[in-house]
Design a protein around this motif. Sequence first.
Motif, PDB file in Angstrom:
ATOM      1  N   MET A 174     -34.407 -70.287  14.557  1.00  0.00           N
ATOM      2  CA  MET A 174     -34.693 -69.032  15.370  1.00  0.00           C
ATOM      3  C   MET A 174     -35.097 -67.828  14.522  1.00  0.00           C
ATOM      4  N   GLU A 175     -35.850 -67.119  14.808  1.00  0.00           N
ATOM      5  CA  GLU A 175     -36.403 -65.813  14.343  1.00  0.00           C
ATOM      6  C   GLU A 175     -35.653 -64.374  15.019  1.00  0.00           C
ATOM      7  N   ILE A 176     -35.117 -63.664  14.242  1.00  0.00           N
ATOM      8  CA  ILE A 176     -34.568 -62.460  14.771  1.00  0.00           C
ATOM      9  C   ILE A 176     -35.496 -61.149  13.924  1.00  0.00           C
ATOM     10  N   CYS A 177     -35.486 -60.133  14.786  1.00  0.00           N
ATOM     11  CA  CYS A 177     -35.840 -58.851  14.387  1.00  0.00           C
ATOM     12  C   CYS A 177     -34.975 -57.792  14.547  1.00  0.00           C
ATOM     13  N   ASN A 178     -34.908 -56.684  13.975  1.00  0.00           N
ATOM     14  CA  ASN A 178     -34.140 -55.656  14.197  1.00  0.00           C
ATOM     15  C   ASN A 178     -34.918 -54.559  14.861  1.00  0.00           C
ATOM     16  N   ASN A 179     -34.436 -53.752  15.830  1.00  0.00           N
ATOM     17  CA  ASN A 179     -35.201 -52.384  16.190  1.00  0.00           C
ATOM     18  C   ASN A 179     -34.884 -51.608  15.050  1.00  0.00           C
ATOM     19  N   ILE A 180     -36.014 -50.785  14.729  1.00  0.00           N
ATOM     20  CA  ILE A 180     -35.983 -50.010  13.681  1.00  0.00           C
ATOM     21  C   ILE A 180     -35.203 -48.756  13.952  1.00  0.00           C
ATOM     22  N   LYS A 181     -34.981 -48.195  14.972  1.00  0.00           N
ATOM     23  CA  LYS A 181     -34.104 -47.074  15.431  1.00  0.00           C
ATOM     24  C   LYS A 181     -32.617 -47.442  15.746  1.00  0.00           C
ATOM     25  N   THR A 182     -32.519 -48.481  16.584  1.00  0.00           N
ATOM     26  CA  THR A 182     -31.061 -48.878  16.766  1.00  0.00           C
ATOM     27  C   THR A 182     -30.525 -49.658  15.595  1.00  0.00           C
ATOM     28  N   GLY A 183     -31.045 -50.563  15.184  1.00  0.00           N
ATOM     29  CA  GLY A 183     -30.578 -51.559  14.158  1.00  0.00           C
ATOM     30  C   GLY A 183     -30.239 -53.046  14.923  1.00  0.00           C
ATOM     31  N   GLN A 184     -30.332 -53.060  16.283  1.00  0.00           N
ATOM     32  CA  GLN A 184     -30.055 -54.055  17.213  1.00  0.00           C
ATOM     33  C   GLN A 184     -30.926 -55.376  16.866  1.00  0.00           C
ATOM     34  N   ALA A 185     -30.338 -56.473  17.014  1.00  0.00           N
ATOM     35  CA  ALA A 185     -30.983 -57.777  16.842  1.00  0.00           C
ATOM     36  C   ALA A 185     -31.870 -58.246  17.843  1.00  0.00           C
ATOM     37  N   PHE A 186     -33.088 -58.460  18.002  1.00  0.00           N
ATOM     38  CA  PHE A 186     -33.660 -58.958  19.030  1.00  0.00           C
ATOM     39  C   PHE A 186     -34.070 -60.501  18.717  1.00  0.00           C
ATOM     40  N   ILE A 187     -34.090 -61.459  19.492  1.00  0.00           N
ATOM     41  CA  ILE A 187     -34.571 -62.716  18.864  1.00  0.00           C
ATOM     42  C   ILE A 187     -36.213 -62.682  19.429  1.00  0.00           C
ATOM     43  N   HIS A 188     -37.032 -63.201  18.528  1.00  0.00           N
ATOM     44  CA  HIS A 188     -38.224 -63.241  18.484  1.00  0.00           C
ATOM     45  C   HIS A 188     -38.855 -64.745  18.975  1.00  0.00           C
ATOM     46  N   LEU A 189     -39.484 -64.736  20.030  1.00  0.00           N
ATOM     47  CA  LEU A 189     -39.873 -65.720  20.622  1.00  0.00           C
ATOM     48  C   LEU A 189     -41.474 -66.297  20.296  1.00  0.00           C
ATOM     49  N   ASP A 190     -42.161 -65.421  20.629  1.00  0.00           N
ATOM     50  CA  ASP A 190     -43.698 -65.828  20.576  1.00  0.00           C
ATOM     51  C   ASP A 190     -44.555 -64.419  20.168  1.00  0.00           C
ATOM     52  N   VAL A 191     -45.817 -64.583  19.644  1.00  0.00           N
ATOM     53  CA  VAL A 191     -46.478 -63.640  19.720  1.00  0.00           C
ATOM     54  C   VAL A 191     -47.448 -63.388  20.856  1.00  0.00           C
ATOM     55  N   ARG A 192     -47.771 -62.195  21.472  1.00  0.00           N
ATOM     56  CA  ARG A 192     -48.513 -61.819  22.388  1.00  0.00           C
ATOM     57  C   ARG A 192     -49.768 -61.041  21.913  1.00  0.00           C
ATOM     58  N   ASP A 193     -50.585 -60.699  22.892  1.00  0.00           N
ATOM     59  CA  ASP A 193     -51.563 -59.946  22.787  1.00  0.00           C
ATOM     60  C   ASP A 193     -51.361 -58.587  22.293  1.00  0.00           C
ATOM     61  N   ASN A 194     -52.218 -57.650  21.974  1.00  0.00           N
ATOM     62  CA  ASN A 194     -52.033 -56.187  21.860  1.00  0.00           C
ATOM     63  C   ASN A 194     -51.040 -55.803  21.077  1.00  0.00           C
ATOM     64  N   ASP A 195     -50.671 -56.417  19.958  1.00  0.00           N
ATOM     65  CA  ASP A 195     -49.760 -55.902  18.842  1.00  0.00           C
ATOM     66  C   ASP A 195     -48.246 -56.047  19.507  1.00  0.00           C
ATOM     67  N   GLN A 196     -48.052 -57.250  20.397  1.00  0.00           N
ATOM     68  CA  GLN A 196     -46.625 -57.397  21.152  1.00  0.00           C
ATOM     69  C   GLN A 196     -46.074 -58.733  20.793  1.00  0.00           C
ATOM     70  N   ALA A 197     -44.912 -58.920  21.008  1.00  0.00           N
ATOM     71  CA  ALA A 197     -44.141 -60.026  20.767  1.00  0.00           C
ATOM     72  C   ALA A 197     -43.128 -60.059  21.880  1.00  0.00           C
ATOM     73  N   LEU A 198     -42.974 -61.362  22.520  1.00  0.00           N
ATOM     74  CA  LEU A 198     -42.046 -61.622  23.193  1.00  0.00           C
ATOM     75  C   LEU A 198     -40.664 -61.824  22.815  1.00  0.00           C
ATOM     76  N   MET A 199     -39.880 -61.054  23.083  1.00  0.00           N
ATOM     77  CA  MET A 199     -38.213 -60.932  22.606  1.00  0.00           C
ATOM     78  C   MET A 199     -37.099 -61.128  23.633  1.00  0.00           C
ATOM     79  N   ILE A 200     -36.166 -61.645  23.120  1.00  0.00           N
ATOM     80  CA  ILE A 200     -34.973 -61.423  23.939  1.00  0.00           C
ATOM     81  C   ILE A 200     -34.108 -60.379  23.580  1.00  0.00           C
ATOM     82  N   THR A 201     -33.891 -59.349  24.400  1.00  0.00           N
ATOM     83  CA  THR A 201     -33.135 -58.140  24.043  1.00  0.00           C
ATOM     84  C   THR A 201     -31.651 -58.317  24.046  1.00  0.00           C
TER      85      THR A 201
END
Length: 72
Positions: free
Chosen positions: A1-28
Amino acid sequence: MEICNNIKTGQAFIHLDVRDNDQALMITPQGVVKALEYDLFTEPVEVDEKEILSEGKINHTQYNIYNQYRQN
């Protein structure tokens, strides 16, 4: 499992997949799967899913959605 933290809130999001246009599919934290801008988050890091859940960095809703996503 990969996680990222929101820069402003610090909340953890689960990183699922890379999308086009500098986006990633994540679980909020609310358990919603969304394509979100990479620049809103820290770099994804690999974590032990059971450990991160027990530490409270992700919640049960996120974990359940992650397991459903993996099974598809």
